[in-house]
Motif scaffolding. Structure first.
Motif, PDB file in Angstrom:
ATOM      1  N   ALA A 180       1.306  -2.222  -4.649  1.00 31.30           N
ATOM      2  CA  ALA A 180       2.573  -1.925  -4.435  1.00 31.30           C
ATOM      3  C   ALA A 180       3.355   0.155  -4.754  1.00 31.30           C
ATOM      4  O   ALA A 180       3.978  -0.147  -4.099  1.00 31.30           O
ATOM      5  CB  ALA A 180       3.519  -2.771  -5.413  1.00 31.30           C
ATOM      6  N   VAL A 181       2.733   0.351  -6.022  1.00 29.48           N
ATOM      7  CA  VAL A 181       2.943   1.576  -6.273  1.00 29.48           C
ATOM      8  C   VAL A 181       2.626   2.570  -4.753  1.00 29.48           C
ATOM      9  O   VAL A 181       3.146   3.752  -4.134  1.00 29.48           O
ATOM     10  CB  VAL A 181       2.422   1.961  -7.407  1.00 29.48           C
ATOM     11  N   ALA A 182       1.470   2.350  -4.339  1.00 24.17           N
ATOM     12  CA  ALA A 182       0.089   2.753  -3.425  1.00 24.17           C
ATOM     13  C   ALA A 182       1.223   2.271  -2.046  1.00 24.17           C
ATOM     14  O   ALA A 182       1.884   3.307  -1.612  1.00 24.17           O
ATOM     15  CB  ALA A 182      -1.005   2.526  -2.909  1.00 24.17           C
ATOM     16  N   LEU A 183       1.331   1.653  -2.216  1.00 27.58           N
ATOM     17  CA  LEU A 183       2.408   1.535  -0.509  1.00 27.58           C
ATOM     18  C   LEU A 183       3.876   2.011  -0.904  1.00 27.58           C
ATOM     19  O   LEU A 183       4.118   2.079   0.589  1.00 27.58           O
ATOM     20  CB  LEU A 183       3.138   0.125  -0.057  1.00 27.58           C
ATOM     21  N   GLN A 184       4.178   2.438  -0.926  1.00 25.77           N
ATOM     22  CA  GLN A 184       5.840   2.734  -1.872  1.00 25.77           C
ATOM     23  C   GLN A 184       5.888   4.647  -2.400  1.00 25.77           C
ATOM     24  O   GLN A 184       6.868   4.878  -1.672  1.00 25.77           O
ATOM     25  CB  GLN A 184       6.628   2.323  -2.847  1.00 25.77           C
ATOM     26  N   THR A 185       5.147   5.189  -2.037  1.00 33.46           N
ATOM     27  CA  THR A 185       4.241   6.307  -2.798  1.00 33.46           C
ATOM     28  C   THR A 185       3.245   7.108  -1.367  1.00 33.46           C
ATOM     29  O   THR A 185       3.502   8.154  -0.738  1.00 33.46           O
ATOM     30  CB  THR A 185       3.923   6.171  -3.564  1.00 33.46           C
ATOM     31  N   ALA A 186       2.838   6.494  -0.821  1.00 32.71           N
ATOM     32  CA  ALA A 186       1.113   6.886   0.432  1.00 32.71           C
ATOM     33  C   ALA A 186       1.937   7.476   1.383  1.00 32.71           C
ATOM     34  O   ALA A 186       1.828   8.270   2.282  1.00 32.71           O
ATOM     35  CB  ALA A 186       0.119   6.531   0.018  1.00 32.71           C
ATOM     36  N   PRO A 187       3.004   6.163   1.750  1.00 36.43           N
ATOM     37  CA  PRO A 187       3.885   6.472   3.791  1.00 36.43           C
ATOM     38  C   PRO A 187       4.074   7.944   3.657  1.00 36.43           C
ATOM     39  O   PRO A 187       4.643   8.422   4.604  1.00 36.43           O
ATOM     40  CB  PRO A 187       4.404   5.255   3.460  1.00 36.43           C
ATOM     41  N   ARG A 188       4.529   9.042   2.839  1.00 35.64           N
ATOM     42  CA  ARG A 188       5.607   9.785   2.852  1.00 35.64           C
ATOM     43  C   ARG A 188       4.670  10.606   3.430  1.00 35.64           C
ATOM     44  O   ARG A 188       4.635  11.927   4.379  1.00 35.64           O
ATOM     45  CB  ARG A 188       6.370  10.371   1.275  1.00 35.64           C
ATOM     46  N   THR A 189       2.816  10.776   3.769  1.00 40.10           N
ATOM     47  CA  THR A 189       2.318  11.703   3.882  1.00 40.10           C
ATOM     48  C   THR A 189       1.775  12.095   5.356  1.00 40.10           C
ATOM     49  O   THR A 189       0.770  11.975   5.434  1.00 40.10           O
ATOM     50  CB  THR A 189       0.729  11.803   2.514  1.00 40.10           C
ATOM     51  N   VAL A 190       1.754  11.143   5.942  1.00 40.82           N
ATOM     52  CA  VAL A 190       1.277  10.398   6.775  1.00 40.82           C
ATOM     53  C   VAL A 190       2.609   9.720   7.835  1.00 40.82           C
ATOM     54  O   VAL A 190       3.519   9.010   6.478  1.00 40.82           O
ATOM     55  CB  VAL A 190       0.406   9.263   7.368  1.00 40.82           C
ATOM     56  N   SER A 191       2.817  10.403   8.788  1.00 40.41           N
ATOM     57  CA  SER A 191       3.922   9.999  10.008  1.00 40.41           C
ATOM     58  C   SER A 191       3.820   8.617  10.423  1.00 40.41           C
ATOM     59  O   SER A 191       2.971   8.102  10.683  1.00 40.41           O
ATOM     60  CB  SER A 191       4.023  10.967  10.902  1.00 40.41           C
ATOM     61  N   GLY A 192       5.145   7.894  10.491  1.00 39.23           N
ATOM     62  CA  GLY A 192       5.579   6.892  10.802  1.00 39.23           C
ATOM     63  C   GLY A 192       5.281   5.883  10.607  1.00 39.23           C
ATOM     64  O   GLY A 192       5.272   4.585  10.740  1.00 39.23           O
ATOM     65  N   LEU A 193       4.698   5.697   9.376  1.00 43.01           N
ATOM     66  CA  LEU A 193       4.305   4.348   8.423  1.00 43.01           C
ATOM     67  C   LEU A 193       5.209   3.986   7.039  1.00 43.01           C
ATOM     68  O   LEU A 193       4.787   2.847   7.282  1.00 43.01           O
ATOM     69  CB  LEU A 193       2.930   4.976   7.266  1.00 43.01           C
ATOM     70  N   ASP A 216       8.272   2.207   7.358  1.00 41.84           N
ATOM     71  CA  ASP A 216       8.041   0.499   7.955  1.00 41.84           C
ATOM     72  C   ASP A 216       7.222  -0.212   8.160  1.00 41.84           C
ATOM     73  O   ASP A 216       6.990  -1.476   7.491  1.00 41.84           O
ATOM     74  CB  ASP A 216       9.318   0.440   9.332  1.00 41.84           C
ATOM     75  N   ASP A 217       5.832   0.503   8.495  1.00 40.08           N
ATOM     76  CA  ASP A 217       4.641  -0.563   8.194  1.00 40.08           C
ATOM     77  C   ASP A 217       4.356  -1.133   6.528  1.00 40.08           C
ATOM     78  O   ASP A 217       3.804  -1.662   6.538  1.00 40.08           O
ATOM     79  CB  ASP A 217       3.228   0.062   8.819  1.00 40.08           C
ATOM     80  N   ALA A 218       4.154   0.243   5.782  1.00 43.32           N
ATOM     81  CA  ALA A 218       3.991  -0.232   4.669  1.00 43.32           C
ATOM     82  C   ALA A 218       5.020  -1.127   3.511  1.00 43.32           C
ATOM     83  O   ALA A 218       5.200  -1.501   3.200  1.00 43.32           O
ATOM     84  CB  ALA A 218       4.196   1.080   3.573  1.00 43.32           C
ATOM     85  N   ALA A 219       6.533  -1.001   4.700  1.00 48.39           N
ATOM     86  CA  ALA A 219       7.754  -1.808   4.411  1.00 48.39           C
ATOM     87  C   ALA A 219       7.399  -3.102   3.954  1.00 48.39           C
ATOM     88  O   ALA A 219       6.765  -4.384   3.087  1.00 48.39           O
ATOM     89  CB  ALA A 219       8.773  -1.390   4.472  1.00 48.39           C
ATOM     90  N   ARG A 220       6.423  -2.868   5.206  1.00 45.49           N
ATOM     91  CA  ARG A 220       6.617  -4.686   5.470  1.00 45.49           C
ATOM     92  C   ARG A 220       4.878  -5.627   5.141  1.00 45.49           C
ATOM     93  O   ARG A 220       5.156  -6.901   4.944  1.00 45.49           O
ATOM     94  CB  ARG A 220       6.125  -4.892   6.732  1.00 45.49           C
ATOM     95  N   ALA A 221       4.032  -4.413   4.863  1.00 44.67           N
ATOM     96  CA  ALA A 221       2.273  -4.603   4.351  1.00 44.67           C
ATOM     97  C   ALA A 221       2.935  -5.274   2.741  1.00 44.67           C
ATOM     98  O   ALA A 221       2.591  -5.990   2.042  1.00 44.67           O
ATOM     99  CB  ALA A 221       1.720  -3.657   3.995  1.00 44.67           C
ATOM    100  N   LEU A 222       4.264  -4.600   1.827  1.00 45.96           N
ATOM    101  CA  LEU A 222       4.296  -4.856   0.341  1.00 45.96           C
ATOM    102  C   LEU A 222       4.850  -6.084   0.374  1.00 45.96           C
ATOM    103  O   LEU A 222       4.797  -7.169  -0.398  1.00 45.96           O
ATOM    104  CB  LEU A 222       5.818  -3.775   0.173  1.00 45.96           C
ATOM    105  N   ALA A 223       6.072  -6.808   1.582  1.00 51.10           N
ATOM    106  CA  ALA A 223       6.940  -8.159   1.468  1.00 51.10           C
ATOM    107  C   ALA A 223       5.491  -8.823   1.600  1.00 51.10           C
ATOM    108  O   ALA A 223       5.667  -9.875   1.060  1.00 51.10           O
ATOM    109  CB  ALA A 223       7.549  -7.646   2.330  1.00 51.10           C
ATOM    110  N   ALA A 224       4.787  -9.381   2.581  1.00 52.79           N
ATOM    111  CA  ALA A 224       3.835  -9.516   3.038  1.00 52.79           C
ATOM    112  C   ALA A 224       2.690 -10.132   1.549  1.00 52.79           C
ATOM    113  O   ALA A 224       2.742 -10.726   1.126  1.00 52.79           O
ATOM    114  CB  ALA A 224       2.436  -9.338   4.023  1.00 52.79           C
ATOM    115  N   LEU A 225       2.594  -8.701   0.855  1.00 51.05           N
ATOM    116  CA  LEU A 225       1.735  -8.664  -0.114  1.00 51.05           C
ATOM    117  C   LEU A 225       2.823  -9.698  -1.540  1.00 51.05           C
ATOM    118  O   LEU A 225       2.212 -10.617  -1.921  1.00 51.05           O
ATOM    119  CB  LEU A 225       1.152  -7.503  -0.714  1.00 51.05           C
TER     120      LEU A 225
END
Length: 334
Positions: free
Chosen positions: A83-96, A98-107
């Motif tokens: 949960a923490v990784a999905l909210q903090t890691a996307p800032r280093t990779v462009s365009g992720l 929304d995908d990370a937010a959807r992945a967290l919701a699915a998890l």
């Protein structure tokens, strides 16, 4: 029985993170005796999981192919880490984002209710701190190409990009021809993705910023090499030629330090640039929200500073020196 079932699920989650496990490591991970772990392994075998025994000094137990692991076998700490990784890691990779937010919701929908509550409690709000040194996000396609080449040990052809993502032309001063490199390892440091690679053009180990590369995959394999350092993260941190450029700040200055470039590069903040001058000296360029802030960071190296640029930085150092002298004089009064 409930305790046995929980241990069996925990055991499967361990096998999901690493295929080969020594018995003592499994026992430590489960907080159980080695005899209990053997019984749990037999339980999983009766359920059809192909767990084989690997004999020898480096042996243990391995989960073989042919049987899928149960979906999302997470313990509490693993679920929180994801949960923490999905909210903090996307800032280093462009365009992720929304995908990370959807992945967290699915998890959160997939895990048991007992795990969902602590995950929901870790909803993060990102705030920009003045002392953060942001890096341009990496293109997911470039990161995937580099990561795939590292995993399959395939040579990459790379072109070097400017900080704004453009490619210099052959007539530009900063133009570099395409290079053939062996990509060995990815390292994330200070919000930046770095590639440790062996340059086949000049037979040297180099560190590249992934967001400054345009990779072209090949199918040419390469073999193992002796790494330049036992700790590749430390090698990245102490390499002054990392392709870094100064981060955007209201004030940016530089100074000559009486320290080796490798030492300064190890401790300089992200978003700064270290230039090698000779074996005992380097130039550090960095930014901050004020000239006093730039001066304050330079002083932390506790080394002689000369050739300060621009004049505003030298003026800030003189003002700080006067203030500190006044404080020292006042401290000496009875």
């Amino acid at each position: 029985m409930a305790s046995t079932s929980r241990r069996a699920l925990r055991l499967l989650s361990l096998f999901a993170s690493r295929r080969l496990w020594p018995l003592r490591d499994l026992a430590a991970g489960l907080g159980a005796s080695e005899r209990t772990v053997r019984r749990d392994i037999e339980t999983l075998r009766r359920l059809g999981y192909p767990i084989t025994t690997v004999h020898g000094p480096g042996g243990g137990y391995r989960l073989g192919a042919g049987h899928p692991l149960p979906a999302l076998v997470f313990d509490r700490d693993q679920a929180l880490a994801v949960a923490v990784a999905l909210q903090t890691a996307p800032r280093t990779v462009s365009g992720l984002e929304d995908d990370a937010a959807r992945a967290l919701a699915a998890l959160e929908q997939a895990v048991p209710a007992a795990l969902r509550a602590p995950m929901e409690s870790l909803r993060l709000t990102r705030l920009q701190n003045y002392w953060e040194f942001p890096a341009p996000p990496v293109d997911p396609a470039a990161l995937t190409a580099v990561g795939t080449a590292v995993r399959h040990r395939h040579v990459l052809v790379v072109e070097t990009l400017r900080a704004d993502g453009s490619r210099p032309g052959p007539g530009d001063d900063d133009f570099l021809p395409a290079r053939r490199i062996e990509p060995h390892h990815l390292v994330v440091w200070a919000g930046r993705w770095y590639l440790v690679a062996y340059d086949l053009g000049d037979d040297q180990w180099r560190v590249h910023r992934v967001d400054r590369l345009r990779p072209r995959p090949t199918t040419r394999p390469f073999g193992p090499r002796q790494h330049p350092h036992d700790d590749l993260a430390r090698f990245v941190m102490s390499s002054h030629e990392r392709g870094d450029t100064p981060a955007a700040w209201p004030c940016t200055g530089s100074a000559r330090l009486d320290l080796p470039a490798g030492v300064v590069a190890r401790w300089a903040p992200g978003g700064s640039v270290v230039e090698h001058l000779d074996a005992g000296h380097c130039r550090l360029t960095l930014g901050a929200w004020s000239w006093a802030g730039v001066a304050g960071i330079l002083v932390t190296f506790d080394a002689e500073l000369t050739d300060l640029r621009p004049p505003e930085l030298a003026h800030a150092c003189r003002r700080i020196a006067h203030r500190l002298a006044a404080v020292a004089d006042a401290g000496g009064e009875p």
